[in-house]
Motif scaffolding. Sequence first.
Motif, PDB file in Angstrom:
ATOM      1  N   SER A 157       0.896  -1.292   0.143  1.00 13.54           N
ATOM      2  CA  SER A 157      -0.092  -0.078  -0.066  1.00 13.54           C
ATOM      3  C   SER A 157       0.898   1.282  -0.147  1.00 13.54           C
ATOM      4  O   SER A 157       2.017   1.186   0.277  1.00 13.54           O
ATOM      5  CB  SER A 157      -0.840  -0.032   1.173  1.00 13.54           C
ATOM      6  N   LEU A 184      -9.008  -1.279  -2.232  1.00 18.19           N
ATOM      7  CA  LEU A 184      -8.148  -2.188  -1.675  1.00 18.19           C
ATOM      8  C   LEU A 184      -8.648  -2.839  -0.591  1.00 18.19           C
ATOM      9  O   LEU A 184      -8.726  -4.273  -0.407  1.00 18.19           O
ATOM     10  CB  LEU A 184      -6.654  -1.845  -1.175  1.00 18.19           C
ATOM     11  N   ASN A 193      -0.665  -2.044  -4.838  1.00 17.45           N
ATOM     12  CA  ASN A 193      -2.215  -1.366  -5.150  1.00 17.45           C
ATOM     13  C   ASN A 193      -2.229  -0.102  -5.874  1.00 17.45           C
ATOM     14  O   ASN A 193      -3.368   0.583  -6.040  1.00 17.45           O
ATOM     15  CB  ASN A 193      -2.584  -1.285  -3.773  1.00 17.45           C
TER      16      ASN A 193
END
Length: 381
Positions: free
Chosen positions: A7, A19, A109
């Motif tokens: 992340s 996410l 992500n």
Amino acid sequence: MNILFVSHETVFGGATLSLLGMIDELKKENNVYVLVRQKRGPFIEQLRSKNVSVIYAKYYSWLIPQSRRGIKGKIVNLLHRVACGINYIQGLRLRKEVQRIQPDIIHSNTSVINMGAILSELYHIPHIWHIREFGEEDFGLSCVFSEKYRYRFMERHSDRIICVSRALLEKYSSYISNEKLVCIYNGVSFEPYKVRQYVNKSKYNLLISGRLSEAKGQIDAMKALSYLKRKGISHLMLHLAGGGNIGFYRNMAEKLNIKDQVKFYGHINYLTELREKMDIELICSKKEAFGRVTVEAMGSGLPVIGANSGGTVELIKNKETGLLYCQGDYRDLSEKICQFIENAEYRKKIAESGCKYARKNFGVDINAKKVYQCYRDIGVV
């Protein structure tokens, strides 16, 4: 299967909310771990409340805002290149954690960071790169290295690159081989949203959610309100939910003589309660990679008006699930607003159609199944 997500932020931006929804689905049958680069934040607290394992390491972005030019800009860029080199050192420091969790796949992500690709390179683990932003077009970001190097690195260190819209995939297809690219729309959890009920009103609340910036197009909406006020239509209130330079936009509202018609909220993590008070949602962005707020608004039963650019045109079927206006043309936007406020039945019809369409096509379960199929396609399942 062991999945390691990487992340880039700990606040609830669109990418992080997407996410989180994906994690909720995938952790039902898989072991999920999330690598973060800050020790605290709402996202981390949410992960821990869901018993998701969090791993911390300090790593840096390779896409940065290009706000400085000249010598200062070159120095800033050089420092960020050095920081990206430190990412390799941090990757080596994570060896014990990688050995402990034994990830079957690493899933980055966002395109903002390259840490997932570095871990994939160091430990020979398959890597998915999830692209949720254009970069320069929507956030004013550019790579600290050359664009040629960036795309070559992404292709070399990715088994699949997921783009969240066909518009985004089209951009990347100019630089990366098509066999590595796949389009998977973001998923949204509609559970918190009550479907909006409609009644005839004397005053209408319009919402734009997203950071206050030129790219998000709030000025289009403000100019539209000013134009309508000059035409004698002043029973409109514009609500701006997003952080940024609020002072600039307050001054703009005053110049446009609509300061009493604009309300600022700052950054809001969850828009559920605010949307229940709204009548129309506007998406005025110059170029959304996807437009999570568009789908959220539709799924909550709000009629939407969106700009005819980027991923927005893939979400809104004009005059069926919402209305499209010519981005940058505030008169066109004001005309679309009038179509909704002057015809309650039409507004209700469009809102109901948009709600059904969003809930049918953009649920978190649909998104997670397609992502999992992506894992299958590269042979890790």
